[in-house]
Design a protein around this motif. Structure first.
Motif, mmCIF file in Angstrom:
data_model
loop_
_atom_site.group_PDB
_atom_site.id
_atom_site.type_symbol
_atom_site.label_atom_id
_atom_site.label_comp_id
_atom_site.label_asym_id
_atom_site.label_seq_id
_atom_site.Cartn_x
_atom_site.Cartn_y
_atom_site.Cartn_z
ATOM 1 N N HIS A 109 0.836 -1.207 0.000
ATOM 2 C CA HIS A 109 0.000 0.000 0.000
ATOM 3 C C HIS A 109 0.869 1.254 0.000
ATOM 4 O O HIS A 109 2.032 1.221 0.421
ATOM 5 C CB HIS A 109 -0.892 0.020 1.240
ATOM 6 C CG HIS A 109 -1.860 -1.117 1.317
ATOM 7 N ND1 HIS A 109 -3.098 -1.083 0.747
ATOM 8 C CD2 HIS A 109 -1.747 -2.345 1.891
ATOM 9 C CE1 HIS A 109 -3.729 -2.219 0.978
ATOM 10 N NE2 HIS A 109 -2.925 -3.011 1.670
ATOM 11 N N TYR A 149 -2.024 -2.535 -3.991
ATOM 12 C CA TYR A 149 -3.247 -1.735 -4.075
ATOM 13 C C TYR A 149 -2.936 -0.251 -4.170
ATOM 14 O O TYR A 149 -3.848 0.556 -4.271
ATOM 15 C CB TYR A 149 -4.144 -2.006 -2.862
ATOM 16 C CG TYR A 149 -4.732 -3.402 -2.895
ATOM 17 C CD1 TYR A 149 -5.679 -3.745 -3.847
ATOM 18 C CD2 TYR A 149 -4.325 -4.368 -1.998
ATOM 19 C CE1 TYR A 149 -6.217 -5.015 -3.903
ATOM 20 C CE2 TYR A 149 -4.858 -5.645 -2.041
ATOM 21 C CZ TYR A 149 -5.800 -5.960 -2.988
ATOM 22 O OH TYR A 149 -6.319 -7.231 -3.035
ATOM 23 N N GLU A 152 -5.327 2.794 -3.206
ATOM 24 C CA GLU A 152 -6.750 2.452 -3.330
ATOM 25 C C GLU A 152 -7.416 1.977 -2.054
ATOM 26 O O GLU A 152 -8.633 2.070 -1.934
ATOM 27 C CB GLU A 152 -6.931 1.389 -4.423
ATOM 28 C CG GLU A 152 -6.428 1.815 -5.788
ATOM 29 C CD GLU A 152 -7.081 3.097 -6.288
ATOM 30 O OE1 GLU A 152 -8.309 3.244 -6.149
ATOM 31 O OE2 GLU A 152 -6.351 3.949 -6.811
ATOM 32 N N ARG A 153 -6.687 1.421 -1.108
ATOM 33 C CA ARG A 153 -7.279 0.904 0.128
ATOM 34 C C ARG A 153 -6.583 1.514 1.343
ATOM 35 O O ARG A 153 -5.827 0.849 2.047
ATOM 36 C CB ARG A 153 -7.155 -0.616 0.185
ATOM 37 C CG ARG A 153 -7.960 -1.317 -0.875
ATOM 38 C CD ARG A 153 -7.914 -2.795 -0.669
ATOM 39 N NE ARG A 153 -8.710 -3.480 -1.677
ATOM 40 C CZ ARG A 153 -8.882 -4.781 -1.714
ATOM 41 N NH1 ARG A 153 -8.324 -5.549 -0.805
ATOM 42 N NH2 ARG A 153 -9.608 -5.329 -2.652
ATOM 43 N N GLU A 155 -5.766 2.841 5.062
ATOM 44 C CA GLU A 155 -6.130 2.454 6.425
ATOM 45 C C GLU A 155 -6.761 3.643 7.138
ATOM 46 O O GLU A 155 -7.649 3.473 7.958
ATOM 47 C CB GLU A 155 -4.866 1.983 7.163
ATOM 48 C CG GLU A 155 -5.134 1.389 8.522
ATOM 49 C CD GLU A 155 -3.893 0.762 9.110
ATOM 50 O OE1 GLU A 155 -3.475 1.215 10.191
ATOM 51 O OE2 GLU A 155 -3.339 -0.160 8.506
#
Length: 177
Positions: A109, A149, A152-153, A155
Motif C-alpha cells: 500500500h 493496491y 486504493e485501500r 487504512e
C-alpha cells in the motif's frame, strides 16, 4: 616438437583443472591448555529469541505472539524494511518454513501522494521487499504472493502526516495456514 607442445598444453590444462577443485579446510588445531575456543557458527534459518517455540498455527491468532502482527510500515517514498519489523518477519518466515502448506499474500500500500501508477509501483516494491526477506529466511517461493493496491485501500482517510504514515504499509494475509 609438436607432440611435446601438445603434451605441455594438456599438462597445463590438467594442472589448471586440478587447481579449481573445491577448497578443503585444514583441520582445526586444538590447544589442550586453552579452554576458550574461537569458533564461528553461522545459522541459515532464523531462531526465535523470545523463548517461544515456533511455530504453532494457533500463534497466528494469539495476540501475545509476534506471528499475530501482520503489518509493516514504511517511510515516505521508501520500500526498505525497518529493523523493528525484522524479528516479526523472521518468525513468519520460520512459520512458512515449518508449515509447507501455508500460503500468504502480501498487500503493498501507499499513501495518496503521487500518481496512481506511481503508488501502484511503490506498493508492489514494498510487497516484494517483504516477500524477498521472507524467502531469504526460509519461505518457499510458492508460499508468498504479492499484490499492490497503491493508494486504493487506505487504512486512514484523513490527509496529514499521521494518516499517511499508516497508509504506507505492507500487510500479510494468510490464505492457507
Amino acid at each position: 616438437m609438436k607432440k611435446l607442445t601438445k603434451l605441455a598444453i594438456v599438462l597445463i590444462f590438467a594442472l589448471a583443472m586440478s587447481a579449481c577443485k573445491k577448497d578443503v579446510k585444514p583441520p582445526v588445531e586444538t590447544d589442550n591448555n586453552n579452554t576458550d575456543t574461537d569458533t564461528t557458527v553461522v545459522e541459515t534459518t532464523p531462531v526465535p529469541t523470545d523463548g517461544m517455540i515456533c511455530c504453532n498455527p494457533a500463534d497466528l491468532e494469539n495476540p501475545d505472539s509476534l506471528l499475530s502482527q501482520r503489518k509493516v510500515y514504511f517511510d515516505y517514498d521508501q520500500s526498505t524494511i525497518r529493523s523493528e519489523y525484522r524479528k516479526m518477519l523472521s518468525l513468519h518466515a520460520r512459520y512458512l518454513q515449518q508449515n509447507p502448506s501455508a500460503r500468504m499474500t502480501i498487500e503493498g500500500h501507499a499513501d495518496e501522494r503521487g500518481s496512481r501508477e506511481y503508488n501502484l509501483a511503490l506498493g508492489e516494491k514494498r510487497g516484494y521487499a517483504i516477500a524477498n526477506l521472507l524467502r531469504a529466511q526460509g519461505a518457499a517461493v510458492g508460499q508468498v504472493a504479492v499484490v499492490s493496491y497503491g493508494e486504493e485501500r487506505p487504512e486512514e482517510m484523513c490527509s496529514n502526516d499521521s494518516c499517511w504514515s499508516k497508509n504506507r504499509r505492507g500487510v500479510i494475509i494468510y490464505t492457507a495456514k
